[in-house]
Motif scaffolding. Structure first.
Motif, PDB file in Angstrom:
ATOM      1  N   ARG A 210      17.710  33.006 -36.679  1.00 52.27           N
ATOM      2  CA  ARG A 210      17.553  31.553 -36.995  1.00 52.27           C
ATOM      3  C   ARG A 210      18.473  30.880 -36.239  1.00 52.27           C
ATOM      4  O   ARG A 210      18.205  29.786 -35.867  1.00 52.27           O
ATOM      5  N   SER A 211      19.991  31.151 -35.949  1.00 51.47           N
ATOM      6  CA  SER A 211      20.818  30.525 -35.240  1.00 51.47           C
ATOM      7  C   SER A 211      20.641  30.549 -33.874  1.00 51.47           C
ATOM      8  O   SER A 211      20.823  29.437 -33.281  1.00 51.47           O
ATOM      9  N   ALA A 212      20.086  31.601 -33.346  1.00 49.85           N
ATOM     10  CA  ALA A 212      19.723  31.865 -32.045  1.00 49.85           C
ATOM     11  C   ALA A 212      18.493  30.683 -31.404  1.00 49.85           C
ATOM     12  O   ALA A 212      18.636  30.270 -30.466  1.00 49.85           O
ATOM     13  N   MET A 213      17.807  30.381 -32.563  1.00 51.16           N
ATOM     14  CA  MET A 213      16.324  29.549 -32.346  1.00 51.16           C
ATOM     15  C   MET A 213      16.841  28.116 -32.121  1.00 51.16           C
ATOM     16  O   MET A 213      16.099  27.186 -31.666  1.00 51.16           O
ATOM     17  N   VAL A 221       8.599  33.379 -35.570  1.00 42.32           N
ATOM     18  CA  VAL A 221       7.636  33.677 -36.834  1.00 42.32           C
ATOM     19  C   VAL A 221       8.256  34.996 -37.196  1.00 42.32           C
ATOM     20  O   VAL A 221       8.282  36.128 -36.632  1.00 42.32           O
ATOM     21  N   ILE A 222       8.606  34.911 -38.491  1.00 37.84           N
ATOM     22  CA  ILE A 222       9.173  36.153 -39.343  1.00 37.84           C
ATOM     23  C   ILE A 222       8.105  36.687 -40.350  1.00 37.84           C
ATOM     24  O   ILE A 222       7.615  35.852 -41.204  1.00 37.84           O
ATOM     25  N   GLU A 230       8.467  26.881 -43.832  1.00 38.62           N
ATOM     26  CA  GLU A 230       8.905  26.680 -42.691  1.00 38.62           C
ATOM     27  C   GLU A 230      10.208  26.061 -42.779  1.00 38.62           C
ATOM     28  O   GLU A 230      10.609  25.164 -43.583  1.00 38.62           O
ATOM     29  N   GLU A 231      10.951  26.358 -41.706  1.00 36.24           N
ATOM     30  CA  GLU A 231      12.132  25.695 -41.552  1.00 36.24           C
ATOM     31  C   GLU A 231      12.599  25.552 -40.067  1.00 36.24           C
ATOM     32  O   GLU A 231      12.752  26.295 -39.269  1.00 36.24           O
ATOM     33  N   ILE A 312      22.151  35.509 -27.160  1.00 33.94           N
ATOM     34  CA  ILE A 312      20.784  35.749 -27.426  1.00 33.94           C
ATOM     35  C   ILE A 312      19.717  34.709 -27.212  1.00 33.94           C
ATOM     36  O   ILE A 312      18.569  34.982 -26.775  1.00 33.94           O
ATOM     37  N   ARG A 313      20.252  33.538 -27.386  1.00 31.81           N
ATOM     38  CA  ARG A 313      19.594  32.224 -26.891  1.00 31.81           C
ATOM     39  C   ARG A 313      19.015  32.112 -25.510  1.00 31.81           C
ATOM     40  O   ARG A 313      17.947  31.980 -25.200  1.00 31.81           O
TER      41      ARG A 313
END
Length: 361
Positions: A210-213, A221-222, A230-231, A312-313
């Motif tokens: 989530r942080s990398a996105m 999509v998890i 949705e977040e 990662i990002r």
């Protein structure tokens, strides 16, 4: 076989249609002519030639599962009166020994490094984990001496079982070719979707992903056992069936597997990496030794430090922005899996193991 051999798999932990237990092992045994039963929590029905001997709902709580559900599963398994019993959970070790005392052929199938896993269990007080892990390993060693075979899912577990199990067999969780669809369409036409499919938790990298996105022009999509919601640019879609999961893979540009470097994951072999490759999508994964080797050999993965969110990002953006590179990596991974890592080879090992254990009379 001179007569039909009855086999019974049983588990108090895993869901009824678990990929390894039901879709791979039990389905393969049934297709090979064994009279195959699977005792789990859930309803009773027949599928793929397997008798699903459900015992109803699981007892609530961890202690309820360990003390009550395990016994109910065992009692249902005994009623089947199989020739070969094959169980999948550490809490069932005492019941495996009971079956041996009844003169049955018994196989213990270990999916994970349990002593290592115990050390990372958050619900066990930290000061007790090493002690419990040590005692479990001693008991497991005692039990292994009595079982007819121990099947393990990963090479690291095989190395830890050597010298403790009298008949040790490695059967890896490679994907079935008919489970995963390869999508050859142009990546240039895909939405900027990053996917993750599997168990979700802090240790499995939920917050890392989530942080990398953040700041990425795309959507994560998890898919897994989680509330549907949705977040920002993260979508939780819950557990998907095989058709919907294949659809997700066919729409994705890259798959993620950025697990934290805890003992139980460090040398593990995540099935999802092989699924990503078989589907033809590249992946970004934690820089663990075995995963790095797989990434280098398949030329399909990018290894990252799971604590380096910026790194990662950057890897995510690189693949989303260079679709030609992403697709070339995906095709390379697909070809590698077809050549080296499919269930057909593991199925032969399973059937050979059972053939050797069949009753002689």
């Amino acid at each position: 076989m001179n007569r039909t051999i009855k086999v019974c798999h049983f588990t108090s932990v895993h869901r009824q249609e678990d990929v390894r237990i039901f879709h791979k092992e039990c389905a393969s045994l049934a297709a090979a002519g064994y009279d195959t039963y699977l005792v789990t929590c859930g309803p009773q029905y027949e599928k793929f030639g397997v008798h699903m001997a459900g015992i109803g709902d699981r007892d609530p709580g961890k202690l309820g599962r360990i003390l009550k559900t395990a016994k109910r599963v065992y009692n249902a398994a005994v009623e089947i009166d199989a020739d070969i019993y094959h169980f999948h959970d550490p809490e069932l070790l005492p019941y495996g020994l009971k079956l041996k005392r009844k003169g049955k052929t018994v196989i213990f199938d270990c999916h994970e490094d349990i002593p290592g896993q115990i050390k990372d269990k958050e619900w066990i007080p930290g000061f007790l984990r090493k002690t419990i892990s040590w005692f479990y390993r001693q008991y497991e060693t005692h039990a292994l001496k009595h079982f007819d075979a121990a099947i393990v899912a990963e090479p690291i577990i095989e190395s830890k079982f050597k010298g403790r199990a009298k008949n040790l067999v490695l059967i890896q969780n490679f994907p079935k070719l008919d489970d995963i669809v390869f999508h050859p369409g142009s990546f240039a036409e895909r939405e900027p979707i990053v996917c993750y499919a599997g168990g979700i938790s802090e240790n499995r990298g939920e917050n890392i992903m989530r942080s990398a996105m953040k700041g990425v022009d795309g959507k994560l999509v998890i898919a897994g056992d989680h509330e549907i919601k949705e977040e920002d640019n993260v979508s939780y879609v819950g557990r998907l069936d095989r058709a919907d999961l294949n659809d997700l893979y066919g729409r994705s540009v890259v798959g993620l597997c950025v697990l934290k470097p805890i003992e139980n994951y460090y040398y593990a072999q995540p099935t999802k990496l092989y699924e990503y490759m078989l589907a033809g999508i590249p992946y970004i994964c934690s820089d663990f030794p075995g995963w790095r080797k797989l990434s280098e050999e398949s030329r399909c993965g990018i290894c990252v430090d799971p604590s380096d969110i910026d790194g990662i990002r950057a890897a995510i953006k690189d693949l989303l922005n260079d679709r030609e590179k992403a697709q070339k990596m995906g095709v390379s991974g697909h070809d590698y899996v077809l050549e080296n890592c499919t269930w057909s080879g593991e199925e032969k090992i399973l059937l050979d193991t059972y053939k050797a254990l069949e009753p002689k009379a």
